[in-house]
Enzyme design. Structure first.
Site, PDB file in Angstrom:
ATOM      1  CG  LEU A  28      58.784  33.792  50.302  1.00 24.85           C
ATOM      2  CD1 LEU A  28      58.161  32.821  49.559  1.00 24.85           C
ATOM      3  CD2 LEU A  28      58.253  33.924  51.665  1.00 24.85           C
ATOM      4  CG  HIS A  29      63.251  39.597  48.821  1.00 23.67           C
ATOM      5  ND1 HIS A  29      61.846  39.973  48.769  1.00 23.67           N
ATOM      6  CD2 HIS A  29      64.043  40.446  48.971  1.00 23.67           C
ATOM      7  CE1 HIS A  29      62.472  41.612  47.965  1.00 23.67           C
ATOM      8  NE2 HIS A  29      63.724  41.625  48.308  1.00 23.67           N
ATOM      9  NE  ARG A  30      68.342  36.507  46.098  1.00 24.55           N
ATOM     10  CZ  ARG A  30      68.427  35.442  47.576  1.00 24.55           C
ATOM     11  NH1 ARG A  30      67.847  34.259  47.176  1.00 24.55           N
ATOM     12  NH2 ARG A  30      69.468  35.372  48.185  1.00 24.55           N
TER      13      ARG A  30
END
Length: 184
Positions: A28-30
């Site tokens: 998700l962060h990427r």
């Protein structure tokens, strides 16, 4: 923020919930960093001592739908169940979901001070006693830094409930110390 989508981790006999949440949150962060432009926030509706088994995405229906066009869940699809994009229910509260950075280990603080050249090893031992360590009881996700490759704990604080929303942008983690998400 009129819409949300829940992503629930499925029970797995080989992988614990914390490990699966870390894998999901890393992906998700990427993806948020590449595709979301600060318009998608996250919350953890089942958080207690750990973040729990549900990751909730918050945003407009258009932002969530556009974000879902990217294959960011590749590799974890077998371990999750995603809801449809739903309208946020009426008559609710709001809260911030933010990152808390804890300077936890006295040993780590000493090493860093020496490495940066701020103190010698002797000075670090003298000025940073073991009792300077801080403990944090907030839920966290164990992650690996994309820039340095080092492992760290992303501590998450879900703020006090509020009656009205605060608009703003979210970080590449989907977190903000000022922008609120609906809480239900």
């Amino acid at each position: 923020m009129e819409s949300y989508q829940d992503i629930r981790l499925l029970p797995d006999p080989e992988f614990g919930t914390e490990l699966l949440m870390a894998a999901l949150f890393s992906k998700l962060h990427r993806a948020l960093g590449q595709h979301a432009a600060g318009d998608i926030g996250v919350s953890f509706p089942r958080a207690a001592k750990t973040p729990g088994d549900v990751l909730r995405l918050h945003g407009t229906a258009q932002a969530l739908a556009a974000f879902n066009q990217h294959p960011w869940r590749k590799g974890v699809n077998d371990h999750i169940e995603s809801s449809e994009i739903n309208a946020v229910p009426g008559s609710l509260k709001y809260r911030t979901v933010s990152r808390v950075q804890v300077k936890s280990s006295a040993d780590r603080l000493r090493r860093r001070s020496v490495k940066k050249g701020w103190l010698t090893e002797e000075q670090a031992l003298e000025r940073i006693p073991d009792n300077q360590s801080k403990r944090c009881n907030l839920p966290f996700i164990a992650l690996k830094s994309l820039s340095t490759g080092e492992r760290f704990q992303l501590f998450i604080r879900q703020g006090e409930l509020r009656d009205s929303p605060v608009e703003g942008v979210f970080s590449a983690y989907g977190l903000s110390a000022t922008t609120t998400v609906p809480w239900f």
